[in-house]
Design a protein around this motif. Structure first.
Motif, PDB file in Angstrom:
ATOM      1  N   ARG A 261      24.728  20.603   6.755  1.00 42.74           N
ATOM      2  CA  ARG A 261      24.063  21.599   5.914  1.00 42.74           C
ATOM      3  C   ARG A 261      24.781  22.957   5.909  1.00 42.74           C
ATOM      4  O   ARG A 261      24.198  23.965   5.515  1.00 42.74           O
ATOM      5  CB  ARG A 261      22.608  21.784   6.367  1.00 42.74           C
ATOM      6  N   ARG A 262      26.020  22.983   6.345  1.00 38.65           N
ATOM      7  CA  ARG A 262      26.737  24.262   6.371  1.00 38.65           C
ATOM      8  C   ARG A 262      26.924  24.806   4.959  1.00 38.65           C
ATOM      9  O   ARG A 262      27.347  24.088   4.057  1.00 38.65           O
ATOM     10  CB  ARG A 262      28.100  24.093   7.049  1.00 38.65           C
ATOM     11  N   ARG A 263      26.621  26.087   4.803  1.00 41.94           N
ATOM     12  CA  ARG A 263      26.675  26.724   3.490  1.00 41.94           C
ATOM     13  C   ARG A 263      27.989  27.477   3.285  1.00 41.94           C
ATOM     14  O   ARG A 263      28.024  28.517   2.635  1.00 41.94           O
ATOM     15  CB  ARG A 263      25.484  27.674   3.325  1.00 41.94           C
ATOM     16  N   PHE A 264      29.058  26.966   3.873  1.00 40.87           N
ATOM     17  CA  PHE A 264      30.364  27.579   3.623  1.00 40.87           C
ATOM     18  C   PHE A 264      31.426  26.501   3.589  1.00 40.87           C
ATOM     19  O   PHE A 264      31.225  25.373   4.027  1.00 40.87           O
ATOM     20  CB  PHE A 264      30.702  28.637   4.676  1.00 40.87           C
ATOM     21  N   LEU A 265      32.584  26.840   3.035  1.00 43.96           N
ATOM     22  CA  LEU A 265      33.694  25.907   2.926  1.00 43.96           C
ATOM     23  C   LEU A 265      34.398  25.787   4.268  1.00 43.96           C
ATOM     24  O   LEU A 265      34.538  26.780   4.992  1.00 43.96           O
ATOM     25  CB  LEU A 265      34.696  26.363   1.872  1.00 43.96           C
ATOM     26  N   THR A 266      34.851  24.585   4.597  1.00 46.38           N
ATOM     27  CA  THR A 266      35.601  24.404   5.832  1.00 46.38           C
ATOM     28  C   THR A 266      37.102  24.319   5.602  1.00 46.38           C
ATOM     29  O   THR A 266      37.883  24.539   6.515  1.00 46.38           O
ATOM     30  CB  THR A 266      35.136  23.139   6.576  1.00 46.38           C
ATOM     31  N   LEU A 267      37.516  23.967   4.389  1.00 47.94           N
ATOM     32  CA  LEU A 267      38.942  23.893   4.082  1.00 47.94           C
ATOM     33  C   LEU A 267      39.470  25.241   3.628  1.00 47.94           C
ATOM     34  O   LEU A 267      38.848  25.912   2.799  1.00 47.94           O
ATOM     35  CB  LEU A 267      39.217  22.865   2.983  1.00 47.94           C
ATOM     36  N   SER A 268      40.628  25.624   4.160  1.00 45.52           N
ATOM     37  CA  SER A 268      41.288  26.809   3.645  1.00 45.52           C
ATOM     38  C   SER A 268      41.850  26.503   2.263  1.00 45.52           C
ATOM     39  O   SER A 268      41.914  25.341   1.836  1.00 45.52           O
ATOM     40  CB  SER A 268      42.426  27.230   4.582  1.00 45.52           C
ATOM     41  N   GLN A 269      42.306  27.541   1.557  1.00 45.25           N
ATOM     42  CA  GLN A 269      42.908  27.316   0.243  1.00 45.25           C
ATOM     43  C   GLN A 269      44.101  26.374   0.355  1.00 45.25           C
ATOM     44  O   GLN A 269      44.255  25.448  -0.454  1.00 45.25           O
ATOM     45  CB  GLN A 269      43.345  28.645  -0.375  1.00 45.25           C
TER      46      GLN A 269
ATOM     47  N   TRP B 169      29.013  17.033  -5.916  1.00 41.19           N
ATOM     48  CA  TRP B 169      28.427  17.995  -6.856  1.00 41.19           C
ATOM     49  C   TRP B 169      26.997  18.351  -6.454  1.00 41.19           C
ATOM     50  O   TRP B 169      26.613  19.523  -6.453  1.00 41.19           O
ATOM     51  CB  TRP B 169      28.456  17.415  -8.263  1.00 41.19           C
ATOM     52  N   ALA B 170      26.197  17.325  -6.106  1.00 36.92           N
ATOM     53  CA  ALA B 170      24.814  17.568  -5.708  1.00 36.92           C
ATOM     54  C   ALA B 170      24.756  18.410  -4.438  1.00 36.92           C
ATOM     55  O   ALA B 170      23.923  19.318  -4.310  1.00 36.92           O
ATOM     56  CB  ALA B 170      24.078  16.239  -5.508  1.00 36.92           C
ATOM     57  N   ALA B 171      25.657  18.125  -3.485  1.00 34.68           N
ATOM     58  CA  ALA B 171      25.693  18.909  -2.251  1.00 34.68           C
ATOM     59  C   ALA B 171      26.089  20.360  -2.537  1.00 34.68           C
ATOM     60  O   ALA B 171      25.519  21.302  -1.982  1.00 34.68           O
ATOM     61  CB  ALA B 171      26.654  18.273  -1.254  1.00 34.68           C
ATOM     62  N   PHE B 172      27.078  20.548  -3.400  1.00 38.60           N
ATOM     63  CA  PHE B 172      27.485  21.897  -3.812  1.00 38.60           C
ATOM     64  C   PHE B 172      26.328  22.637  -4.466  1.00 38.60           C
ATOM     65  O   PHE B 172      26.029  23.793  -4.148  1.00 38.60           O
ATOM     66  CB  PHE B 172      28.677  21.779  -4.760  1.00 38.60           C
ATOM     67  N   ASP B 173      25.629  21.965  -5.380  1.00 40.07           N
ATOM     68  CA  ASP B 173      24.502  22.584  -6.074  1.00 40.07           C
ATOM     69  C   ASP B 173      23.371  22.917  -5.107  1.00 40.07           C
ATOM     70  O   ASP B 173      22.620  23.868  -5.313  1.00 40.07           O
ATOM     71  CB  ASP B 173      23.994  21.645  -7.171  1.00 40.07           C
ATOM     72  N   ALA B 174      23.268  22.124  -4.019  1.00 37.84           N
ATOM     73  CA  ALA B 174      22.234  22.350  -3.011  1.00 37.84           C
ATOM     74  C   ALA B 174      22.665  23.328  -1.932  1.00 37.84           C
ATOM     75  O   ALA B 174      21.914  23.600  -0.998  1.00 37.84           O
ATOM     76  CB  ALA B 174      21.843  21.018  -2.372  1.00 37.84           C
ATOM     77  N   GLY B 175      23.892  23.862  -2.036  1.00 35.98           N
ATOM     78  CA  GLY B 175      24.369  24.834  -1.057  1.00 35.98           C
ATOM     79  C   GLY B 175      24.976  24.233   0.188  1.00 35.98           C
ATOM     80  O   GLY B 175      25.250  24.953   1.145  1.00 35.98           O
ATOM     81  N   ARG B 176      25.236  22.928   0.198  1.00 39.56           N
ATOM     82  CA  ARG B 176      25.834  22.280   1.372  1.00 39.56           C
ATOM     83  C   ARG B 176      27.335  22.121   1.116  1.00 39.56           C
ATOM     84  O   ARG B 176      27.832  21.037   0.781  1.00 39.56           O
ATOM     85  CB  ARG B 176      25.182  20.922   1.623  1.00 39.56           C
TER      86      ARG B 176
ATOM     87  N   THR C 168      35.751  29.477  12.310  1.00 42.71           N
ATOM     88  CA  THR C 168      34.304  29.698  12.238  1.00 42.71           C
ATOM     89  C   THR C 168      33.583  28.376  12.049  1.00 42.71           C
ATOM     90  O   THR C 168      32.528  28.130  12.656  1.00 42.71           O
ATOM     91  CB  THR C 168      33.966  30.642  11.077  1.00 42.71           C
ATOM     92  N   ALA C 169      34.134  27.525  11.189  1.00 48.16           N
ATOM     93  CA  ALA C 169      33.538  26.205  10.971  1.00 48.16           C
ATOM     94  C   ALA C 169      33.536  25.388  12.257  1.00 48.16           C
ATOM     95  O   ALA C 169      32.544  24.711  12.575  1.00 48.16           O
ATOM     96  CB  ALA C 169      34.295  25.477   9.867  1.00 48.16           C
ATOM     97  N   ILE C 170      34.633  25.448  13.003  1.00 50.91           N
ATOM     98  CA  ILE C 170      34.718  24.709  14.265  1.00 50.91           C
ATOM     99  C   ILE C 170      33.680  25.235  15.247  1.00 50.91           C
ATOM    100  O   ILE C 170      32.980  24.470  15.916  1.00 50.91           O
ATOM    101  CB  ILE C 170      36.127  24.846  14.870  1.00 50.91           C
ATOM    102  N   ARG C 171      33.560  26.550  15.364  1.00 58.75           N
ATOM    103  CA  ARG C 171      32.586  27.115  16.303  1.00 58.75           C
ATOM    104  C   ARG C 171      31.161  26.732  15.922  1.00 58.75           C
ATOM    105  O   ARG C 171      30.335  26.413  16.778  1.00 58.75           O
ATOM    106  CB  ARG C 171      32.709  28.651  16.337  1.00 58.75           C
ATOM    107  N   THR C 172      30.883  26.746  14.610  1.00 57.28           N
ATOM    108  CA  THR C 172      29.550  26.351  14.150  1.00 57.28           C
ATOM    109  C   THR C 172      29.272  24.902  14.496  1.00 57.28           C
ATOM    110  O   THR C 172      28.177  24.556  14.956  1.00 57.28           O
ATOM    111  CB  THR C 172      29.443  26.560  12.626  1.00 57.28           C
TER     112      THR C 172
END
Length: 447
Positions: free
Chosen positions: A113-121, A215-222, A12-16
């Motif tokens: 600005r993607r609001r999801f994780l790209t790395l798998s566990q 941390w700032a990016a995480f807090d900002a939803g990125r 999904t990250a790649i397609r985005t």
């Protein structure tokens, strides 16, 4: 609370990233491999939702389109090899050269600005494991304009100022400032002439700036940007042989995964951090790692483990010696009164305990920690709602909203939205309108 949608499949990250539809991925695979992609959209959908795994020919076709060598597909099982396509190349050596390359590549991560994780566990834990076994590097000077210790002093002072500004106003406001400081640190490292000790201090500063930018990016939803900063920060920390900052980075990667609903992945990252710093490191830092693990176990539904680790955390706190603490742990309080632990008890179906602990923690927080106060009031509102106290929950929610007007944090807004979504119908609509007028005013209202 933001949950599973943050854990997007790497495809999904790649397609985005490329703007591809499901059908376009199917066409790419069919064109490059000759694999039968009848009902291709449905097939790719199943890949992304872990209902099926693409055959090797399809994987190699996709890798060819992404210019990823076949050897990487053979080395990393599906879907973990996809992480290479978006810049987190785990197979690179853990040395000074690739640390600097990662730092140079990270300065533009804020554009993501993607609001999801790209790395798998598995990829995130592999990154943590690679950092944990990276050899200590011997620092050496490079050539260029001289960098005196006073310059390193200045960079370190600016970092401490950023910590406290983030406490007051949230991550979104601080991200650009952190990136500007990171760009300076990278420039000094890549073009400077300095002693080995100044070089080590600059790498530690670069690691901390990447930690803070993440941390700032995480807090900002990125969330994807946060992962890229943290990857570069781990490499810089390994180069400087500074395990404490690396452990701090892993703790924040773990918190991100907890917010995303991946409790087990969070626990694995925290255990790696704890093992790397060792039992002789600051007990306050160990208390922090344990406190975050309490909530991770709660998200994973492991109540007994959560209780065990909280007892361990309070034990570390009781034996702490402030003179052992690194400067970045200044904000830590008694583990059982942290907001994260309070949220864990809410998750475990103990809202009364959650409210009691969070209230105790709120009493210790001054206006210097405005974001924490907003998160605390929101957590209390959720706990009261869990006890069936609608009026009390609305009161706490309004207190959170009033304080949130001065905070620029997507994480805060996500938590407030989670509370709003749990209110009964009419109350939900009325409260949403009331809160939006405070924390999301229209341009006309702002005037």
């Amino acid at each position: 609370m933001t949950t599973a949608p943050l854990l997007a499949h790497p495809l999904t990250a790649i397609r985005t990233q490329h703007g591809w539809t499901l059908g376009e991925v199917a066409e790419i695979v069919a064109r490059r491999s000759g694999v039968n992609m009848a009902q291709g959209k449905q097939k790719v959908w199943r890949w992304e939702h872990r209902r099926a795994m693409p055959e090797m020919a399809a994987q190699l076709a996709l890798a060819a389109e992404l210019k990823i060598p076949p050897c990487h597909v053979q080395k990393w099982p599906w879907p973990d090899w996809l992480h290479i396509a978006y810049g987190v190349e785990l197979e690179r050596p853990w040395d000074m050269h690739w640390a600097l390359m990662a730092l140079m590549g990270s300065v533009d991560a804020a554009m993501d600005r993607r609001r999801f994780l790209t790395l798998s566990q598995e990829s995130a834990c592999a990154l943590a494991g690679a950092w944990a076994i990276a050899p200590e590097q011997i620092v050496r000077g490079t050539f260029g304009k001289r960098v005196d210790p006073e310059v390193a002093d200045w960079v370190e002072t600016r970092i401490a100022e950023l910590w406290h500004l983030d406490d007051l106003v949230g991550g979104e406001c601080c991200l650009d400032l952190a990136v500007a400081e990171l760009r300076l640190a990278v420039r000094l490292l890549s073009r400077g002439l300095y002693s080995g000790e100044v070089e080590r201090r600059l790498y530690i500063s670069a690691a901390e700036l990447c930690r803070f930018a993440g941390w700032a990016a995480f807090d900002a939803g990125r969330h994807a940007a946060a992962e890229r900063y943290w990857h570069a920060g781990l490499r810089a920390a390994a180069t400087a042989a500074e395990p404490g900052v690396g452990a701090y980075i892993l703790s924040q990667m773990a918190m991100q995964r907890t917010y995303a609903g991946d409790g087990h992945g969070s626990v694995r990252l925290l255990k790696t951090a704890r093992e790397k710093v060792g039992p002789g490191y600051s007990r306050t830092v160990h208390a922090m790692l344990d406190a975050w693990q309490v909530r991770a176990h709660a998200v994973a539904g492991e109540a007994r483990e959560a209780a065990r680790v909280l007892l361990q955390a309070d034990g570390h706190w009781g034996r702490r010696r402030p003179d052992e603490d690194p400067p970045w742990i200044y904000w830590m309080r008694r583990p059982s009164t942290t907001i994260e632990v309070g949220m864990a008890f809410s998750r475990l179906g103990q809202p009364e305990t959650a409210e009691e602990l969070i209230s105790d923690g709120m009493a210790e927080r001054t206006s210097d920690y405005e974001r924490d106060r907003v998160l605390g009031w929101t957590a209390i509102a959720l706990a009261r709602l869990g006890q069936g106290e609608l009026d009390g929950a609305l009161t706490a929610g309004r207190q959170a909203a009033a304080a949130a007007a001065s905070i620029d944090s997507s994480r805060v807004l996500d938590e407030m939205d989670a509370f709003t979504s749990r209110l009964p119908g009419k109350d939900r609509e009325a409260f949403k309108a009331e809160i939006d007028a405070i924390v999301r005013p229209s341009p006309a209202d702002a005037e």
